[in-house]
Scaffold this active site. Structure first.
Site, PDB file in Angstrom:
ATOM      1  N   SER A 163       0.720  -1.231  -0.040  1.00  0.00           N
ATOM      2  CA  SER A 163       0.027  -0.078  -0.052  1.00  0.00           C
ATOM      3  C   SER A 163       0.843   1.236  -0.127  1.00  0.00           C
ATOM      4  CB  SER A 163      -0.794  -0.004   1.353  1.00  0.00           C
ATOM      5  OG  SER A 163      -1.920   0.791   1.167  1.00  0.00           O
ATOM      6  N   SER A 164       2.011   1.185  -0.758  1.00  0.00           N
ATOM      7  CA  SER A 164       2.591   2.714  -0.907  1.00  0.00           C
ATOM      8  C   SER A 164       1.987   3.652  -1.523  1.00  0.00           C
ATOM      9  CB  SER A 164       3.673   2.445  -1.700  1.00  0.00           C
ATOM     10  OG  SER A 164       3.371   1.671  -3.067  1.00  0.00           O
ATOM     11  N   ASP A 208      -6.762   0.705   2.848  1.00  0.00           N
ATOM     12  CA  ASP A 208      -5.268   0.977   3.002  1.00  0.00           C
ATOM     13  C   ASP A 208      -5.408   2.360   3.527  1.00  0.00           C
ATOM     14  OD1 ASP A 208      -5.048  -1.052   1.396  1.00  0.00           O
ATOM     15  OD2 ASP A 208      -4.520  -0.304  -0.286  1.00  0.00           O
ATOM     16  N   LYS A 256      -1.032  -1.651  -9.824  1.00  0.00           N
ATOM     17  CA  LYS A 256      -2.290  -1.857  -9.780  1.00  0.00           C
ATOM     18  C   LYS A 256      -2.854  -0.766 -10.853  1.00  0.00           C
ATOM     19  CE  LYS A 256      -4.406  -0.616  -5.912  1.00  0.00           C
ATOM     20  NZ  LYS A 256      -3.598  -0.077  -5.205  1.00  0.00           N
TER      21      LYS A 256
HETATM   22  P1  NG1 Z   1      -2.830  -2.610  -2.612  1.00  0.00           P
HETATM   23  O1  NG1 Z   1      -2.300  -3.710  -2.127  1.00  0.00           O
HETATM   24  O2  NG1 Z   1      -2.426  -1.555  -2.066  1.00  0.00           O
HETATM   25  O3  NG1 Z   1      -2.800  -2.678  -4.203  1.00  0.00           O
HETATM   26  C1  NG1 Z   1      -5.649  -2.707  -3.037  1.00  0.00           C
HETATM   27  C2  NG1 Z   1      -6.632  -1.941  -2.657  1.00  0.00           C
HETATM   28  C3  NG1 Z   1      -7.281  -2.388  -1.188  1.00  0.00           C
HETATM   29  C4  NG1 Z   1      -7.745  -3.695  -1.429  1.00  0.00           C
HETATM   30  C5  NG1 Z   1      -6.715  -4.651  -1.768  1.00  0.00           C
HETATM   31  C6  NG1 Z   1      -7.056  -6.107  -2.135  1.00  0.00           C
HETATM   32  C7  NG1 Z   1      -6.364   0.471  -3.160  1.00  0.00           C
HETATM   33  C8  NG1 Z   1      -5.880   1.830  -2.778  1.00  0.00           C
HETATM   34  N1  NG1 Z   1      -6.182  -0.608  -2.358  1.00  0.00           N
HETATM   35  O4  NG1 Z   1      -4.399  -2.960  -2.178  1.00  0.00           O
HETATM   36  O5  NG1 Z   1      -8.448  -1.535  -1.107  1.00  0.00           O
HETATM   37  O6  NG1 Z   1      -8.864  -3.822  -2.174  1.00  0.00           O
HETATM   38  O7  NG1 Z   1      -5.833  -4.211  -3.102  1.00  0.00           O
HETATM   39  O8  NG1 Z   1      -7.366  -6.711  -0.860  1.00  0.00           O
HETATM   40  O9  NG1 Z   1      -7.450   0.482  -4.054  1.00  0.00           O
END
Ligand code: NG1
Length: 504
Positions: A163-164, A208, A256
């Protein structure tokens, strides 16, 4: 304000970092201030700080509305800021200026400042700052925002599921609000950060940002999102031997935002399609989210793990496990909608790319994962006081095994039903289990990134050296030894966001 983001001196805040780490963190803040002086030729007024997180259990269910169980890590983003009362120019620089180029913009109204366009395959780093900037400007109707000089330093690995991106967005929102003398509470700040991070193009959940803002040292969080955002601090079981979590990075980076159309946003759409369909077959009316399906199924009563497991069985009965998923044409028949209605309702807000859509696998994962979170939470609540007596040991073994099994099933489900793992992450999970983890799973969005393992505290060093030998030395033999502590490390629940007002 009771529940405001804390504003502290560095000597007060430094205690939030693990003891062994405090001296180096202290130097890091001072180094950042020194760099700031040399870059901008003036003192920073304050340093905003927001941490990354590791999700212990509850993957891809926050955007559906179900509760999750993460904790903050000590890795964080720092933004040193000097406020410029005489202009509305924002300058942001990064301590790693070879990788992240300096950016500057003049405030000319919302639309101009946040043209957030990402090239396929890459995201401009300053866009995350702009999300927080725009979020604060819009929410508080700031028509004459202050000029800002910012220097950013971060040690949360990007694209690793820690979660950066949210740490950066939260940190930016906090920096902009503090610089503009806005007083607000943590819940409002978390909601702003959740909404404004979507400007980046990912239809994300709220886990996050809520963790980054609400975390407290030594406590994990159970975050529920419906009917309202509600984080509850929880103590992890105090077992003998003590429980630890080890994070290991597969070193496969998954961006992502750049892959949103085929990965993250597509999963959000698939869960919405499943919710609509299940709503029509169970309640005769399409639902918006799978949480709404569960809420209506329970007739507004509390959703427990038993009912979630029943719903997973209903998914089995009502949605066939169609291996190839549903094409748009098949969806129109299934949902009794025209293809225009399907497009308008599900595929327009955040565009996605897919030939087929999987309803069975996604819905089954969501209900079962939501049940696992509640079961994990309840184990934490019932096992926080085991002692060191014989019964304590027996109980500890049992708690380790039950928590571990929930984590393992969560990973299996992410791999087989949610299709959000990858070969390297699966291999790393296997290696972690072989090396003594009681449970291991991917953490965060997946398609790469990190794995979190539950390990008995007295075995964690041995565990780390075995995983290093079997994963990193084999797959990444050229990885410099000094980087190992960044890619595999034991982590305790860390503190949430803060504003550091003096370096004393
Ligand atoms: P990360 O691991 O930061 O890509 C993302 C989403 C979370 C959650 C997870 C899966 C954002 C900012 N972060 O996290 O809300 O859905 O994937 O559990 O969208």
């Amino acid at each position: 304000m009771a529940d405001a983001i804390p504003t502290l001196s560095l000597s007060e805040f430094i205690r939030a970092y693990p003891e062994h780490n405090r001296q180096s963190q202290y130097s890091r803040y001072h180094e950042l201030a020194k760099r700031f002086r040399s870059v901008y030729n003036r003192e920073p007024n304050f340093i905003a700080r927001a941490p990354g997180r590791v999700n212990l259990i509850g993957e891809h269910i926050d955007y559906v509305g179900f509760g999750v169980l993460p904790m903050a890590i000590s890795g964080d983003i720092l933004i040193a800021v000097s406020v410029d009362d005489d202009s509305s120019t924002v300058r942001i620089k990064n301590v790693d200026d070879s990788k992240y180029k300096s950016r500057e913009w003049q405030y000319e109204g919302d639309e101009q400042i946040v043209t957030i366009e990402n090239d396929e395959g890459s995201v401009e780093w300053s866009n995350y700052f702009k999300c927080g900037y725009k979020g604060i400007l819009q929410r508080f109707k700031l028509f004459c925002p202050k000029g800002l000089l910012c220097l950013v330093d971060g040690n949360v690995p990007p694209g690793a599921g820690l979660s950066s991106s949210s740490a950066f967005v939260c940190c930016a929102a906090i920096a902009v609000s503090y610089a503009n003398n806005i007083e607000t509470d943590k819940t409002t700040m978390a909601k702003i950060a959740i909404e404004c991070e979507r400007y980046i193009g990912v239809n994300g959940g709220g886990m996050d940002q809520t963790t980054s803002i609400f975390a407290v040292t030594n406590q994990a969080l159970y975050i529920s999102f419906r009917p309202t955002l509600h984080p509850t601090l929880i103590k992890l079981p105090s077992l003998s031997p003590p429980l630890t979590f080890v994070v290991s990075n597969s070193l496969v980076t998954s961006n992502k935002a750049a892959t949103a159309q085929t990965n993250y946003n597509l999963r959000v759409v698939e869960t919405k399609l499943a919710a609509y369909y299940l709503g029509t077959v169970i309640m005769r009316k399409g639902c918006d989210t799978l949480w709404d399906v569960a809420n209506q199924y329970m007739d507004g009563k509390e959703i427990d793990s038993k009912s979630l497991r029943e719903l997973a069985n209903i998914v089995e009965e009502k949605i066939g496990n169609k291996q190839l998923g549903y094409s748009i044409v098949e969806l129109t028949e299934l949902l009794s909608l025209t293809s225009e209605q399907v497009t308008e309702k599900f595929l327009t807000k955040f565009p996605v790319r897919a030939k087929t859509f999987h309803l069975y696998k996604r819905a089954k994962h969501v209900f079962e994962e939501a049940a696992r979170v509640l079961e994990f939470y309840s184990l934490c609540q019932t096992s926080t006081h085991s002692d060191e007596s014989m019964t304590g040991h027996i109980k500890a073994d049992q708690v380790y095994s039950e928590l571990g099994q929930l984590m393992n099933s969560s990973h299996d489900s992410c791999r087989d039903l949610y299709d959000c793992s990858c070969v390297e992450v699966d291999e790393l999970v296997r290696v972690c289990l072989e090396c003594g983890a009681k449970g291991s799973r991917l953490t965060g969005a997946g398609w790469g990134g990190c794995v979190v393992s539950i390990v008995s505290g007295n075995e964690s060093e041995e565990f780390i050296s075995k995983v290093t030998e079997k994963y990193y030395n084999v797959r990444f033999p050229d990885l410099p030894k000094e980087r190992l502590s960044e890619v595999i490390f034991e982590t305790l629940p860390g503190a949430g966001a803060a504003v550091i007002t003096t370096l004393q």
